[in-house]
Design an enzyme around this catalytic site. Structure first.
Site, PDB file in Angstrom:
ATOM      1  N   GLU A   1      -2.834  -4.503  15.356  1.00 48.07           N
ATOM      2  CA  GLU A   1      -3.984  -4.995  14.600  1.00 48.07           C
ATOM      3  C   GLU A   1      -4.575  -6.270  15.188  1.00 48.07           C
ATOM      4  O   GLU A   1      -5.188  -7.061  14.485  1.00 48.07           O
ATOM      5  CB  GLU A   1      -3.590  -5.181  13.130  1.00 48.07           C
ATOM      6  CG  GLU A   1      -3.264  -3.844  12.492  1.00 48.07           C
ATOM      7  CD  GLU A   1      -2.978  -3.921  11.004  1.00 48.07           C
ATOM      8  OE1 GLU A   1      -3.565  -3.142  10.245  1.00 48.07           O
ATOM      9  OE2 GLU A   1      -2.153  -4.759  10.610  1.00 48.07           O
TER      10      GLU A   1
ATOM     11  N   GLU B   1      -6.416  -7.701  -0.713  1.00 45.37           N
ATOM     12  CA  GLU B   1      -6.814  -7.705   0.698  1.00 45.37           C
ATOM     13  C   GLU B   1      -8.258  -7.269   0.835  1.00 45.37           C
ATOM     14  O   GLU B   1      -8.682  -6.314   0.176  1.00 45.37           O
ATOM     15  CB  GLU B   1      -6.013  -6.665   1.504  1.00 45.37           C
ATOM     16  CG  GLU B   1      -4.581  -6.973   1.760  1.00 45.37           C
ATOM     17  CD  GLU B   1      -3.938  -5.884   2.628  1.00 45.37           C
ATOM     18  OE1 GLU B   1      -4.675  -5.098   3.271  1.00 45.37           O
ATOM     19  OE2 GLU B   1      -2.706  -5.815   2.644  1.00 45.37           O
TER      20      GLU B   1
ATOM     21  N   GLU C   1       0.842  -1.201   0.000  1.00 48.37           N
ATOM     22  CA  GLU C   1       0.000   0.000   0.000  1.00 48.37           C
ATOM     23  C   GLU C   1       0.878   1.252   0.000  1.00 48.37           C
ATOM     24  O   GLU C   1       0.820   2.075   0.924  1.00 48.37           O
ATOM     25  CB  GLU C   1      -0.956  -0.003   1.181  1.00 48.37           C
ATOM     26  CG  GLU C   1      -2.020  -1.074   1.083  1.00 48.37           C
ATOM     27  CD  GLU C   1      -3.095  -0.945   2.154  1.00 48.37           C
ATOM     28  OE1 GLU C   1      -2.879  -0.256   3.151  1.00 48.37           O
ATOM     29  OE2 GLU C   1      -4.182  -1.539   1.962  1.00 48.37           O
TER      30      GLU C   1
END
Ligand code: GAL
Length: 635
Positions: free
Chosen positions: A325, A277, A119
């Site tokens: 996360e 994703e 990303e």
């Protein structure tokens, strides 16, 4: 993983600190084992170059690689992606890791694809440090050639900004008031180009050492990211891949998902792409992270496949026990394999295996193009504009959603694209229109195309200079209207139209110059003035929508516009039933039917449902929340 039908795994994304614990000293043992195990299990690997986040030793030894904010604060390490896109030191260290990795894993049986960084630009798209400032000046010198041309393009006669030496030019750092708008726009272009240069630099190493392995990087063509001009990036990857996350606060997030998938297909020029994703259930980074309801993940995954993805991948395999996360869903939840989410993962694995024949097929081209442009997005939302309520994605999604609800499929196209194949082209709030885009849109209309343009379009050229002579500058003649002055509405203000509809955000003091009024205001700042106009020229129609119609008004208008353009729904289906067709080689075709409602539906269709093996003739039942993928009879 085998039991879940997993065939491809992304490995190593944030593992630089594990792979190179000290500068120049590598530890590949663990990654060797992971790749060998996966190869042994027949699972392919999308191997990350691991450069997405620098290790602690790098930022400690080379603090100049850390990014700096517009206010001059250097970002500390401790999160992720703390690197300046223009840093030659970072680039050098990253490429050296890529070189080592590519040399080591070239020829490994598991290596199916390279995954550059991750990303790119997610957290570090804009760096304002001195190194970036020099790189910005080089980029500007390349764009403008000389200072005089730059001064002209930036309009620096205003506010005493005229530059007499290149060294005076800086990124648009936090200033006492609005920085120069063209400087801001160019800095966004530059920043996107710097990240693209990084992508290309890593790719060059990978292509050199493993020429047979395709290279991708996961794009973020979705509402949460806007800093990369992916139209300029797409040609630099061997396979377009995308990440998509639902906005838990959006009750119609499946429509925004469809938009993101269509946009990704546009980037892939219609070819299949890959959903790199998404999430099995909740994410962890929104204010309230809603879990997906039973069946929702399956619908999400298959909706991406319907719109051109050749697979459905997730972040993450195992829900993490530690780290930032740990509350993000995974394919294997904290509670283990005996869970609803994991059972749905296994079901999806079986579904995707049953859809093997769909791979490589292409989504049938749409009749409608919706123009989309990242640079226009940036420019629309620069400061010191007529109203902060005019936002780019809002207008794009108003029209995308209305067409989705009507069952009308669209392709997302860049304004400079060849539009000649479309029956209808929609131009939502395209504020910035460079000459090439203008020529493209004009050419389409001149050839008799049906065009619908909405407010705050055609206002400036590629340098963010007003197109003079009345609004909507670039399009006024084309649309047969002339606007002397905008009349933005106050916060929350509504106006009424002569068909009793409502509108918000924006109105204009619009005079007809060839077009006729379709709807007019009965109150508000410009009562009696036209809100929607229609201009018939040659065989084509040109519509202008000078206000933000409500949902119902947008739907009614589009119903008429589509009817006049000869555009229809792919399948006559009840509201909330999504239908998309992919066509393969040799006349095969696959009709995806996705029911987003709580009611069973029946739609017209013939063929065999690849997911159940059941044959349908004439009509197809699609259960509430369910999905059918018909392999249609050939011919
Ligand atoms: C993406 C990222 C993943 C993970 C995910 C969480 O931004 O690529 O590493 O952070 O989002 O939704």
């Amino acid at each position: 993983m085998r039991e879940s039908g997993v065939t491809l795994v992304t490995v190593g994304v944030f593992s630089w600190a594990l792979l190179e614990p000290h500068e120049g000293m590598h530890d590949f043992g663990w990654l060797d084992r992971v790749l060998d195990d996966l190869a042994g299990a027949g699972v392919d690997v999308d191997l990350a170059t691991a450069t997405a986040s620098p290790p602690p030793w790098l930022s400690r030894r080379y603090p100049e690689t850390l990014p700096v904010t517009a206010a001059g604060t250097r970002r500390w390490p401790g999160g992720r992606q703390a690197w300046c896109p223009s840093s030659p030191v970072f680039r050098d260290k990253a490429l050296s890791l890529v070189e080592t990795m590519a040399g080591r894993y070239a020829g490994h049986p598991a290596l199916a694809m390279w995954h550059v960084s991750n990303e790119l630009g997610c957290h570090n798209a804009h760096c304002y440090c001195d190194v970036s400032a020099s790189a910005f000046r080089r980029w500007l010198a390349d764009r403008y050639g000389d200072l005089e041309t730059l001064n002209e393009a930036w309009g620096t006669a205003f506010w005493s900004q005229r530059y007499s030496d290149w060294e005076q030019i800086l990124p648009p750092r936090a200033a006492p008031t609005f920085p120069n708008p063209t400087q801001q726009l160019d800095f966004r272009r530059f920043s996107s180009d710097e990240l693209l240069a990084h992508l290309r630099a890593e790719t060059e190493v990978l292509h050199r050492l493993t020429p047979e392995v395709p290279v991708t990087t996961n794009f973020m063509a979705m509402k949460f990211a806007r800093n990369m001009d992916y139209w300029g990036w797409a040609a630099s990857v061997d396979l377009v891949s995308n990440d998509h996350y639902l906005d838990a606060a959006d009750p119609e997030s499946h429509i925004e998902l469809a938009f993101s998938a269509d946009l990704t297909r546009g980037l892939a020029a219609g070819r299949p792409w890959l959903l790199m994703e998404h999430s099995t259930s909740a994410v962890n980074w929104q204010p309230r992270n809603l879990a997906k309801t039973p069946g929702q993940m399956r619908r999400n995954s298959l909706a991406h496949v319907a719109r051109g993805s050749d697979g459905a991948m997730f972040f993450q395999w195992r829900a993490s026990a530690a780290g930032a996360e740990k509350f993000h869903s995974g394919m294997l939840p904290h509670a283990g394999p005996d869970t609803r989410v994991h059972r749905e993962v296994r079901q999806l694995g079986a579904d995707l295996a049953a859809l093997a024949a769909v791979r490589g097929s292409e989504v049938e081209p749409a009749q409608v193009a919706l123009l989309f442009d990242w640079q226009a997005w940036w420019a629309t939302e620069l400061d010191s504009h007529p109203s902060t309520d005019v936002t780019y994605l809002d207008q794009v999604l108003v029209y995308y959603r209305a067409l989705w609800r009507a069952g009308v499929r669209v392709d997302l196209a860049r304004p400079e694209a060849d539009l000649s194949g479309y029956r209808l082209v929609i131009v939502p709030s395209l504020y910035l229109v460079p000459d090439a885009a203008l020529e493209s849109i004009r050419g389409y209309a001149a050839a008799g195309g049906h065009l619908l343009v909405t407010y705050f379009s055609g206002i400036v050229d590629g340098d963010d200079h007003i197109r003079l002579g009345g609004y909507p500058g670039a399009f006024a003649d084309l649309l047969g209207v002339r606007v002397e002055e905008f009349a933005p509405l106050a916060a929350g203000q509504q106006v009424t139209l002569d068909d009793a509809g409502r509108a918000t955000v924006w109105t204009e003091d619009l005079a007809l110059a060839g077009a006729s009024a379709v709807r007019s205001y009965t109150d508000g700042p410009v009562p009696g003035r036209a809100a929607v106009t229609r201009h018939a020229v040659g065989g084509g129609l040109r519509w202008y929508v000078a206000t933000r119609l409500d949902e119902d008004g947008t739907a009614r208008l589009l119903h008429r516009v589509c009817a006049e353009a000869g555009v229809g729904a792919l399948v006559e289906a009840p509201a909330g039933l999504e239908a998309v067709r992919r066509r393969g080689a040799g006349g095969t075709s696959f009709l995806f039917l996705i029911n987003h409602t709580d009611s069973d539906a029946v739609v017209p269709g013939t063929g065999t449902d690849l997911l159940t093996g059941v044959a349908h003739s004439g009509t197809v039942p699609v259960p509430a929340g369910g999905v059918v993928v018909l392999s249609e009879p050939e011919g």
